[in-house]
Design a protein around this motif. Sequence first.
Motif, PDB file in Angstrom:
ATOM      1  N   ALA A 154     103.714  59.986  26.004  1.00 39.48           N
ATOM      2  CA  ALA A 154     103.474  60.420  24.631  1.00 39.48           C
ATOM      3  C   ALA A 154     104.766  60.804  23.913  1.00 39.48           C
ATOM      4  CB  ALA A 154     102.506  61.603  24.614  1.00 39.48           C
ATOM      5  N   TYR A 155     105.844  61.075  24.662  1.00 39.55           N
ATOM      6  CA  TYR A 155     107.094  61.522  24.024  1.00 39.55           C
ATOM      7  C   TYR A 155     108.304  60.875  24.706  1.00 39.55           C
ATOM      8  CZ  TYR A 155     106.383  64.897  27.876  1.00 39.55           C
ATOM      9  OH  TYR A 155     106.135  65.484  29.104  1.00 39.55           O
ATOM     10  N   PRO A 156     108.376  59.543  24.713  1.00 41.07           N
ATOM     11  CA  PRO A 156     109.435  58.861  25.461  1.00 41.07           C
ATOM     12  C   PRO A 156     110.846  59.100  24.921  1.00 41.07           C
ATOM     13  CG  PRO A 156     108.212  57.306  24.093  1.00 41.07           C
ATOM     14  CD  PRO A 156     107.464  58.588  24.052  1.00 41.07           C
ATOM     15  N   ARG A 157     110.970  59.411  23.608  1.00 43.97           N
ATOM     16  CA  ARG A 157     112.311  59.571  23.026  1.00 43.97           C
ATOM     17  C   ARG A 157     112.636  61.037  22.737  1.00 43.97           C
ATOM     18  NH1 ARG A 157     116.486  56.310  22.029  1.00 43.97           N
ATOM     19  NH2 ARG A 157     116.412  56.315  19.739  1.00 43.97           N
ATOM     20  N   ALA A 158     111.956  61.936  23.413  1.00 44.17           N
ATOM     21  CA  ALA A 158     112.171  63.354  23.148  1.00 44.17           C
ATOM     22  C   ALA A 158     113.613  63.785  23.441  1.00 44.17           C
ATOM     23  CB  ALA A 158     111.199  64.185  23.975  1.00 44.17           C
ATOM     24  N   ARG A 159     114.163  63.319  24.556  1.00 41.01           N
ATOM     25  CA  ARG A 159     115.512  63.733  24.932  1.00 41.01           C
ATOM     26  C   ARG A 159     116.532  63.282  23.891  1.00 41.01           C
ATOM     27  NH1 ARG A 159     116.986  67.830  27.787  1.00 41.01           N
ATOM     28  NH2 ARG A 159     118.177  68.152  25.880  1.00 41.01           N
ATOM     29  N   TRP A 160     116.359  62.067  23.376  1.00 47.48           N
ATOM     30  CA  TRP A 160     117.260  61.565  22.320  1.00 47.48           C
ATOM     31  C   TRP A 160     117.177  62.457  21.077  1.00 47.48           C
ATOM     32  CZ3 TRP A 160     115.254  59.926  17.564  1.00 47.48           C
ATOM     33  CH2 TRP A 160     116.200  59.435  16.651  1.00 47.48           C
ATOM     34  N   LEU A 161     115.960  62.812  20.664  1.00 38.65           N
ATOM     35  CA  LEU A 161     115.785  63.634  19.474  1.00 38.65           C
ATOM     36  C   LEU A 161     116.415  65.012  19.673  1.00 38.65           C
ATOM     37  CD1 LEU A 161     114.512  64.226  16.693  1.00 38.65           C
ATOM     38  CD2 LEU A 161     112.505  65.053  17.930  1.00 38.65           C
ATOM     39  N   ILE A 162     116.124  65.637  20.798  1.00 35.08           N
ATOM     40  CA  ILE A 162     116.618  66.989  21.042  1.00 35.08           C
ATOM     41  C   ILE A 162     118.144  67.016  21.039  1.00 35.08           C
ATOM     42  CG2 ILE A 162     116.701  68.856  22.741  1.00 35.08           C
ATOM     43  CD1 ILE A 162     113.844  67.806  23.622  1.00 35.08           C
ATOM     44  N   ASP A 163     118.764  66.075  21.751  1.00 32.23           N
ATOM     45  CA  ASP A 163     120.229  66.024  21.792  1.00 32.23           C
ATOM     46  C   ASP A 163     120.817  65.744  20.413  1.00 32.23           C
ATOM     47  OD1 ASP A 163     120.131  66.496  24.497  1.00 32.23           O
ATOM     48  OD2 ASP A 163     120.388  64.381  25.074  1.00 32.23           O
ATOM     49  N   SER A 164     120.173  64.870  19.661  1.00 33.27           N
ATOM     50  CA  SER A 164     120.677  64.515  18.325  1.00 33.27           C
ATOM     51  C   SER A 164     120.594  65.701  17.367  1.00 33.27           C
ATOM     52  CB  SER A 164     119.879  63.340  17.763  1.00 33.27           C
ATOM     53  OG  SER A 164     120.014  62.190  18.575  1.00 33.27           O
ATOM     54  N   VAL A 165     119.482  66.422  17.417  1.00 35.79           N
ATOM     55  CA  VAL A 165     119.322  67.587  16.538  1.00 35.79           C
ATOM     56  C   VAL A 165     120.336  68.669  16.911  1.00 35.79           C
ATOM     57  CG1 VAL A 165     117.778  69.497  15.933  1.00 35.79           C
ATOM     58  CG2 VAL A 165     116.909  67.157  15.963  1.00 35.79           C
ATOM     59  N   HIS A 166     120.516  68.919  18.197  1.00 36.63           N
ATOM     60  CA  HIS A 166     121.474  69.932  18.616  1.00 36.63           C
ATOM     61  C   HIS A 166     122.900  69.567  18.179  1.00 36.63           C
ATOM     62  CE1 HIS A 166     118.683  71.490  22.087  1.00 36.63           C
ATOM     63  NE2 HIS A 166     118.261  71.815  20.883  1.00 36.63           N
ATOM     64  N   ARG A 167     123.168  68.281  18.128  1.00 37.93           N
ATOM     65  CA  ARG A 167     124.505  67.841  17.718  1.00 37.93           C
ATOM     66  C   ARG A 167     124.679  67.918  16.196  1.00 37.93           C
ATOM     67  NH1 ARG A 167     123.998  63.129  19.362  1.00 37.93           N
ATOM     68  NH2 ARG A 167     123.602  62.090  17.362  1.00 37.93           N
ATOM     69  N   GLU A 168     123.688  67.424  15.459  1.00 37.11           N
ATOM     70  CA  GLU A 168     123.816  67.320  14.009  1.00 37.11           C
ATOM     71  C   GLU A 168     123.367  68.591  13.276  1.00 37.11           C
ATOM     72  OE1 GLU A 168     125.181  64.812  12.470  1.00 37.11           O
ATOM     73  OE2 GLU A 168     125.459  63.629  14.308  1.00 37.11           O
ATOM     74  N   LEU A 169     122.493  69.385  13.896  1.00 27.96           N
ATOM     75  CA  LEU A 169     121.953  70.579  13.249  1.00 27.96           C
ATOM     76  C   LEU A 169     122.053  71.772  14.198  1.00 27.96           C
ATOM     77  CD1 LEU A 169     118.772  68.890  11.741  1.00 27.96           C
ATOM     78  CD2 LEU A 169     120.597  69.959  10.389  1.00 27.96           C
ATOM     79  N   PRO A 170     123.254  72.262  14.444  1.00 30.88           N
ATOM     80  CA  PRO A 170     123.422  73.387  15.372  1.00 30.88           C
ATOM     81  C   PRO A 170     122.578  74.591  14.944  1.00 30.88           C
ATOM     82  CG  PRO A 170     125.551  72.453  14.740  1.00 30.88           C
ATOM     83  CD  PRO A 170     124.532  71.822  13.849  1.00 30.88           C
ATOM     84  N   GLY A 171     121.915  75.192  15.919  1.00 29.65           N
ATOM     85  CA  GLY A 171     121.094  76.358  15.635  1.00 29.65           C
ATOM     86  C   GLY A 171     119.643  76.048  15.297  1.00 29.65           C
ATOM     87  N   VAL A 172     119.317  74.769  15.087  1.00 26.76           N
ATOM     88  CA  VAL A 172     117.938  74.370  14.805  1.00 26.76           C
ATOM     89  C   VAL A 172     117.235  74.041  16.119  1.00 26.76           C
ATOM     90  CG1 VAL A 172     116.465  72.635  13.706  1.00 26.76           C
ATOM     91  CG2 VAL A 172     118.451  73.540  12.484  1.00 26.76           C
ATOM     92  N   ARG A 173     116.016  74.567  16.291  1.00 28.83           N
ATOM     93  CA  ARG A 173     115.260  74.361  17.529  1.00 28.83           C
ATOM     94  C   ARG A 173     114.234  73.251  17.358  1.00 28.83           C
ATOM     95  NH1 ARG A 173     113.775  80.696  18.581  1.00 28.83           N
ATOM     96  NH2 ARG A 173     112.654  80.279  16.633  1.00 28.83           N
ATOM     97  N   VAL A 174     114.041  72.500  18.440  1.00 24.29           N
ATOM     98  CA  VAL A 174     113.038  71.432  18.468  1.00 24.29           C
ATOM     99  C   VAL A 174     111.878  71.911  19.339  1.00 24.29           C
ATOM    100  CG1 VAL A 174     112.558  69.027  19.017  1.00 24.29           C
ATOM    101  CG2 VAL A 174     114.843  69.690  18.223  1.00 24.29           C
ATOM    102  N   GLN A 175     110.736  72.152  18.717  1.00 26.72           N
ATOM    103  CA  GLN A 175     109.561  72.594  19.453  1.00 26.72           C
ATOM    104  C   GLN A 175     108.552  71.448  19.562  1.00 26.72           C
ATOM    105  OE1 GLN A 175     107.882  76.464  18.885  1.00 26.72           O
ATOM    106  NE2 GLN A 175     109.519  77.112  17.492  1.00 26.72           N
ATOM    107  N   ALA A 176     107.895  71.370  20.703  1.00 25.72           N
ATOM    108  CA  ALA A 176     106.874  70.338  20.927  1.00 25.72           C
ATOM    109  C   ALA A 176     105.570  70.781  20.267  1.00 25.72           C
ATOM    110  CB  ALA A 176     106.661  70.116  22.421  1.00 25.72           C
ATOM    111  N   TRP A 177     105.130  70.005  19.301  1.00 31.17           N
ATOM    112  CA  TRP A 177     103.868  70.274  18.597  1.00 31.17           C
ATOM    113  C   TRP A 177     102.750  69.570  19.366  1.00 31.17           C
ATOM    114  CZ3 TRP A 177     103.045  67.628  13.166  1.00 31.17           C
ATOM    115  CH2 TRP A 177     101.718  67.806  12.757  1.00 31.17           C
TER     116      TRP A 177
END
Length: 394
Positions: A154-177
Amino acid sequence: MERTQSQEPAGTRGQVGEQGPVAAGGRVGEQGPVAAGGQVGPREPAEGTAPPEAKRGLPWARRLRRTALGLVLALLVPLLTAETALWINYTGDPVDGTRTRDRDAIWLGHAWVDGRKKDADITALARRLDGTGIRDLYVHSGPLEHDGTLPKSAYPRARWLIDSVHRELPGVRVQAWLGDILAPEHPEALHLERAESRAAILRSTREILDAGYDGVHFDLEPLHSGDGDYLKLLDALHEETGSRDVPLSVAAHQIDPLPAFHSFWGTLTGHPKWWSQEYFGQVARRVDQIALMSYDTIQPLEGTYGGYVAQQTALALEVTPPSTDLLMGLPFFRENRFGHWAHAETVPAAVRGVRLGLSRTDADRAHFGVALYVDFAATEADWKAYREGWLNEP
């Protein structure tokens, strides 16, 4: 997250006696009108007048009409009174400083974890969120299966998203809905009263946090007020998230606009839309964030919708612990159906309502924000209203 809302017609032209209408030029006697020759005979109805048998039925018809009118007024008068109160609740000026506390959130669609989004989309998202108060991304990563399990597919690209957000948006958290539809309104759906289902949800939470998410956000609907099994689930989930030092977040139903209204509405419709204020507080004490879905309110006008949001904000603030983030949902979408009218449920009205409720209840509350629903339906006008109204940008 679902509202409110004589005189008989003039008689015939003739005078009425105890036995019937007076014929033109005649008098009424015990047996009927006096005929032209002065003799009293059996009364015959005048032309165009109902026979005595029909006349005897009219009082029953009048009572029926009066009863129907009484029922309409009994429903309409309280409805109009409530709507007027909401309109008045939308008046006044918010207190200065009732703006973002940099604890806002946004719900993001499933495309962010299933492979449809690319690096360019991350760049665009970072540009969109730059300078806002958005700290949490609720990324749709489910739904749960009806037994509480969650396949990793259901979430095959989660790791890509999390790493990308941490890189481009420091301090923003990615929560699983995560979410699902619930029994008993949907018997074939997720049954929280089953211990094995709750255990499966806990296992699914552990697995998705192991995948790298910064927290987990649950949206289980329709969730009836007073559901003790949901509280048991939250206790178990919060123990798990607390051990990992990540937030547990939930989407919450609206609070009763009137005491026990959820019970009345549930009896009337079979769908108890609202939670009691007490139950909202019980949920809020078991989580780190609670996002009140203050849309789909059934309100017909922008003024009454804004007043309703102000009321909901105040009710939620009264029972949410100061240490729990309270987020009020903003309608970043447009629909026209019973329950949601696009001309009424606007972002400017919601933001103003949030600020009014905050001003009147706890203007200095630090753990407070708004949550934007949802990214893929948002328009430029929605973002502009959020920035101007909540961020105070020119």
